[in-house]
Design an enzyme around this catalytic site. Structure first.
Site, PDB file in Angstrom:
ATOM      1  CG  HIS A 233      16.527  -7.750 -61.755  1.00 28.91           C
ATOM      2  ND1 HIS A 233      16.896  -6.572 -62.375  1.00 28.91           N
ATOM      3  CD2 HIS A 233      17.665  -8.269 -61.218  1.00 28.91           C
ATOM      4  CE1 HIS A 233      18.193  -6.391 -62.227  1.00 28.91           C
ATOM      5  NE2 HIS A 233      18.685  -7.400 -61.529  1.00 28.91           N
TER       6      HIS A 233
ATOM      7  CG  ASP B  33      20.293 -14.124 -56.843  1.00 25.26           C
ATOM      8  OD1 ASP B  33      21.497 -14.409 -56.871  1.00 25.26           O
ATOM      9  OD2 ASP B  33      19.871 -12.957 -56.716  1.00 25.26           O
TER      10      ASP B  33
END
Length: 467
Positions: A345, A404
């Site tokens: 991320h 996700d």
């Protein structure tokens, strides 16, 4: 029915005729010229210190604005150095993990989070009840709108259907261009209320006209939460378990907002700053979210795990799984992109709090669905992939699973079709988009206009017969 569908497709194709053989040759030349003219020397980005992607040399986002709506934390500054820490996400100053853990609500966490994002305070019971009544009154769509907008020229990508529906709502609004706060708040509440219907009905239309399935349009049930109504309208029998509704509700909360710098929310600010209408601004945000680098990542995770399952015979064998993950990183397997999707991320380092929360509920749901073996595979990949990526890329910053990683698995267990994965994201994130749009309008900022450095050459005009 199949013949009707075939004729409809043929009629639609008349609007987009294929190029003839001669035209194709000419077009290929245009493609070459277009590609050649667009190439920029990549070294110039360093020479002019251009913050490409609005990120500095360390990958941190360049500050372009201020917000009070949410905060995303992935590290701490200690004596001038950034130290990785467990990630935290705040809505209007409140830790999202605490909001979910301490909420006494069983059915309305998403609605409570939406109230918080829009108005900056946690609602009391009367305020929340009033807010839910307003959303309930605004959520319905007329049969004419469903017939004339959603079911006409059905798109294979539901995000395009959402954009079409949002833009069409402009024509049904008596004051579409009024950007006063009261009017934009009204429009925002209407869009938040209607988005679940727009998403589910778009899928039902797609299922009927593109997949030759049964057309099923259900009105939402009064008294149901957003999560409950999505499951009710999506499923043929309308049935769902308490855990299913709870898990989907948590998903909606976790995706509702994530700072002003993510691509779609920044798009909201950029487009809003021009003074345009609400429908255009939200359609632009949906267009951004449609991009596979943004909203479509959970689908890539699902595709990757399908590939892993097909090529690894023993899902419990760590060595076999790691060997295959290294092949993916070496671009020898899956889509040959060299990426383990769902890992890493831009802000979070040690952990993504959304993934941590969702993992707990994914485990509970896998036990209800009898999919513990699949969950164990996800857990194994998560535990090994971060270190494999760090070793392969020679990275020192920790690599964690992002939201996700588990969201697609959760949607699959809930029976939500893959075509709806990104629309589900939009159904949740519209709460954050509307909050940011209102914040931009309240503060009456300047139109957002970053600069691009011109690196071409000025040239004199050449007459046609001299070229």
């Amino acid at each position: 029915m199949r013949e009707i569908i075939r004729r409809r497709k043929a009629m639609n194709n008349q609007e987009m005729m294929e190029l003839s053989t001669v035209d194709k040759s000419d077009f290929e030349e245009l493609v070459k010229e277009c590609t050649a003219s667009g190439i920029i020397d990549q070294n110039l980005y360093t020479e002019y210190d251009v913050k490409r992607g609005l990120r500095d040399s360390n990958g941190n986002g360049v500050l372009t604005g201020l917000t009070e709506i949410s905060d995303v934390l992935g590290n701490q500054s200690v004596h001038g150095r950034k130290i990785p820490v467990d990630g935290e996400l705040y809505f209007q100053g409140y830790n999202v993990e605490e909001l979910i853990k301490r909420s006494s609500l069983d059915r309305f966490r998403f609605e409570e989070a939406t109230y918080l994002l829009l108005f900056g305070v946690l609602p009391d019971k009367d305020q929340l009840d009033r807010f839910i009544r307003i959303l309930t009154d605004l959520q319905e769509l007329s049969g004419a709108f469903i017939r004339d907008v959603i079911m006409k020229a059905t798109s294979t990508n539901l995000m395009n259907s959402l954009m079409k529906s949002i833009l069409s709502l402009y024509s049904y609004d008596e004051k579409p261009d009024d950007i006063s706060i009261p009017n934009v708040l009204r429009q925002s509440l209407q869009l938040i209320a209607k988005m679940p219907l727009l998403s589910v009905y778009a899928y039902q239309s797609y299922r009927h006209f593109k997949l030759d399935g049964t057309l099923m349009i259900k009105n939402p049930k009064k008294g149901y939460s957003t999560a409950e109504n999505i499951l009710y309208m999506l499923r043929d029998d309308g049935d769902f378990t308490e855990l299913e509704a709870k898990v989907l509700d948590i998903c909606l909360v976790l995706h509702a907002e994530h700072g002003g710098g993510n691509n779609s929310t920044f798009t909201t600010h950029v487009v809003t700053s021009s003074g345009t209408d609400t429908y255009s601004a939200i359609a632009s945000s949906i267009a951004s979210l449609k991009g596979p680098k943004h909203g479509g990542a959970n689908l890539k995770v699902q595709e990757m795990f399908t590939d892993i399952k097909a090529h690894c015979s023993d899902w419990d064998n760590k060595d076999e799984i790691c060997t295959y993950l290294n092949k993916i990183l070496d671009k020898e397997a899956f889509d040959h992109a060299g990426l383990i999707y769902g890992m890493g991320h831009a802000v979070y380092t040690n952990s993504d709090p959304r993934a941590v929360i969702l993992k707990k509920f994914a485990k509970q749901l896998s036990e209800e669905k009898g999919m513990q073996k699949e969950f164990a595979l996800y857990e194994l990949v998560e535990s090994e992939a971060g270190q494999l990526i760090m070793n392969k890329r020679k990275m020192f910053k920790p690599v964690c699973a992002n939201v996700d990683f588990y969201s697609g698995f959760v949607y699959t267990m809930l029976g939500i079709p893959e075509e709806m994965f990104t629309p589900m994201f939009a159904t949740s994130r519209i709460s954050g988009w509307c909050a940011h749009r209102l914040e931009e309008l309240v503060n009456a900022g300047k139109i957002i206009r970053p600069a691009y450095k011109y690196v071409g050459h000025h040239r004199p005009y050449v007459d046609m017969d001299e070229r």
